[in-house]
Design a protein around this motif. Structure first.
Motif, PDB file in Angstrom:
ATOM      1  N   LYS A 249       0.815  -1.216   0.000  1.00 53.19           N
ATOM      2  CA  LYS A 249       0.000   0.000   0.000  1.00 53.19           C
ATOM      3  C   LYS A 249       0.849   1.267   0.000  1.00 53.19           C
ATOM      4  O   LYS A 249       0.474   2.294  -0.567  1.00 53.19           O
ATOM      5  N   GLU A 271     -13.786  12.204   3.915  1.00 52.35           N
ATOM      6  CA  GLU A 271     -14.342  10.984   4.516  1.00 52.35           C
ATOM      7  C   GLU A 271     -14.758   9.986   3.433  1.00 52.35           C
ATOM      8  O   GLU A 271     -14.576   8.778   3.586  1.00 52.35           O
ATOM      9  N   ALA A 274     -11.639   8.331   2.095  1.00 57.82           N
ATOM     10  CA  ALA A 274     -11.142   7.361   3.072  1.00 57.82           C
ATOM     11  C   ALA A 274     -11.973   6.078   3.025  1.00 57.82           C
ATOM     12  O   ALA A 274     -11.430   4.966   3.130  1.00 57.82           O
ATOM     13  N   GLU A 275     -13.276   6.201   2.835  1.00 54.09           N
ATOM     14  CA  GLU A 275     -14.144   5.019   2.742  1.00 54.09           C
ATOM     15  C   GLU A 275     -13.840   4.216   1.481  1.00 54.09           C
ATOM     16  O   GLU A 275     -13.786   2.976   1.511  1.00 54.09           O
ATOM     17  N   GLU A 277     -11.012   4.140  -0.075  1.00 53.18           N
ATOM     18  CA  GLU A 277      -9.703   3.517   0.148  1.00 53.18           C
ATOM     19  C   GLU A 277      -9.840   2.256   1.004  1.00 53.18           C
ATOM     20  O   GLU A 277      -9.173   1.252   0.748  1.00 53.18           O
ATOM     21  N   ARG A 278     -10.719   2.297   1.999  1.00 55.47           N
ATOM     22  CA  ARG A 278     -10.956   1.111   2.832  1.00 55.47           C
ATOM     23  C   ARG A 278     -11.503  -0.037   1.980  1.00 55.47           C
ATOM     24  O   ARG A 278     -11.078  -1.192   2.132  1.00 55.47           O
ATOM     25  N   ARG A 279     -12.399   0.274   1.062  1.00 59.45           N
ATOM     26  CA  ARG A 279     -12.987  -0.763   0.209  1.00 59.45           C
ATOM     27  C   ARG A 279     -11.944  -1.338  -0.754  1.00 59.45           C
ATOM     28  O   ARG A 279     -11.952  -2.532  -1.044  1.00 59.45           O
ATOM     29  N   ASP A 281      -8.773  -1.541  -0.093  1.00 53.39           N
ATOM     30  CA  ASP A 281      -7.939  -2.404   0.748  1.00 53.39           C
ATOM     31  C   ASP A 281      -8.605  -3.767   0.950  1.00 53.39           C
ATOM     32  O   ASP A 281      -7.921  -4.809   0.955  1.00 53.39           O
ATOM     33  N   GLU A 282      -9.918  -3.788   1.127  1.00 55.50           N
ATOM     34  CA  GLU A 282     -10.640  -5.059   1.271  1.00 55.50           C
ATOM     35  C   GLU A 282     -10.534  -5.890  -0.005  1.00 55.50           C
ATOM     36  O   GLU A 282     -10.377  -7.110   0.048  1.00 55.50           O
ATOM     37  N   LYS A 285      -7.193  -7.544  -0.127  1.00 56.12           N
ATOM     38  CA  LYS A 285      -7.119  -8.705   0.768  1.00 56.12           C
ATOM     39  C   LYS A 285      -7.619  -9.960   0.066  1.00 56.12           C
ATOM     40  O   LYS A 285      -7.035 -11.049   0.203  1.00 56.12           O
TER      41      LYS A 285
END
Length: 295
Positions: A249, A271, A274-275, A277-279, A281-282, A285
């Motif tokens: 990352k 915000e 950031a959301e 970016e979180r998705r 990252d998922e 994974k």
């Protein structure tokens, strides 16, 4: 694969009705360079219908069947069976947009489950562009369209992973920003018999809101920020060379640089970014887990 070894034949003729910087035009030219005259294109309704032009003035220098929206994989199934019956070596290639993959998902799923002999390419510009930029299943998170004026709220569909879970014979993602990678994947797909699926990322200048000279650059930014991951599965799961640096990352292009390049994301807050970016990252994974399990 070296560029000098590719066909110099022009399979998409000059003077089409494609928009300037059209990713579909880039993809179709590349398809011809990779497969030559070995394929018959099957196209449901969409931007490519317009690009092709009318019968007597077609922009395509290869055979093309225009079919109803939901039926392209079903038609390709019959075409592939006819080739085998007649002892012909042609490859049925379905070329559809993400809208076509939404409306034609039943026939897409059925052809994959049966392992019908074809290559399916979804040239994904992340909306129903030909009819006015409406939201599709693959529209990016929080992107503005004419039917999501405040940004898409629903989940983003991952067609390539869906086809992988269908146990397709070959699955890959590609990008118009990395056409040599796309060519190599087309060539590998053409050497395998059965159902082969390539999900092609195709940034759309008018639909996404960037200058028509920037299509390739925006496509590459999607890969460099990790938002579009290049991989393939042919029994083994492999992250493509162009995406490998971004497994880490810390090495990725800032996501905001990619999003702010496009008009459809100018409403986003910090915000929201950031959301997203979180998705992403998922998603990584999942991809890294598949690489570990199927290496």
């Amino acid at each position: 694969m070296k560029i000098k070894d590719l066909s110099k034949e022009k399979y998409l003729l000059p003077g089409t009705t494609a928009c300037q910087g059209c990713p579909h035009a880039l993809g179709l030219k590349t398809l011809g360079m990779a497969l030559g005259d070995r394929f018959v294109l099957v196209v449901p309704a969409g931007c490519t219908t317009i690009i092709a032009g009318s019968r007597d003035k077609s922009a395509f220098k290869f055979p093309c069947l225009h079919v109803p929206f939901a039926s392209a994989p079903a038609v390709a199934t019959g075409l592939g069976s006819a080739f085998k019956k007649l002892g012909k070596n042609g490859i049925p290639v379905v070329w559809m947009g993400d809208g076509g993959s939404d409306i034609g998902f039943a026939t897409l799923s059925g052809a994959c489950v049966r392992k019908d002999d074809m290559i399916v390419i979804v040239s994904d510009n992340e909306a129903y562009m030909n009819t006015g930029i409406q939201t599709s299943g693959t529209t990016f998170w929080k992107a503005k369209t004419t039917t999501s004026p405040k940004g898409k709220k629903e989940e983003k569909k991952d067609l390539a992973l869906i086809m992988l879970m269908h146990k397709a014979d070959y699955v890959a993602t590609a990008s118009v920003g990395y056409l040599q990678d796309f060519i190599e994947k087309l060539k590998r797909a053409s050497e395998i018999e059965g159902f082969r699926f390539i999900h092609l990322h195709s940034p759309c200048p008018p639909g996404w809101g960037f200058d028509s000279s920037e299509t390739v650059e925006v496509a590459r930014m999607a890969v460099k920020c990790g938002a579009w991951i290049l991989w393939e599965f042919d029994g083994k799961f492999k992250i493509s060379t162009q995406s490998k640096p971004y497994k880490d990352k810390k090495r990725r292009l800032p996501l905001a640089d990619y999003l702010k390049r496009q008009r459809r994301f100018r409403h986003l807050s910090d915000e929201d970014i950031a959301e997203i970016e979180r998705r992403i990252d998922e998603q990584w994974k999942i991809i890294l887990a598949l690489e570990k399990v199927f290496s």
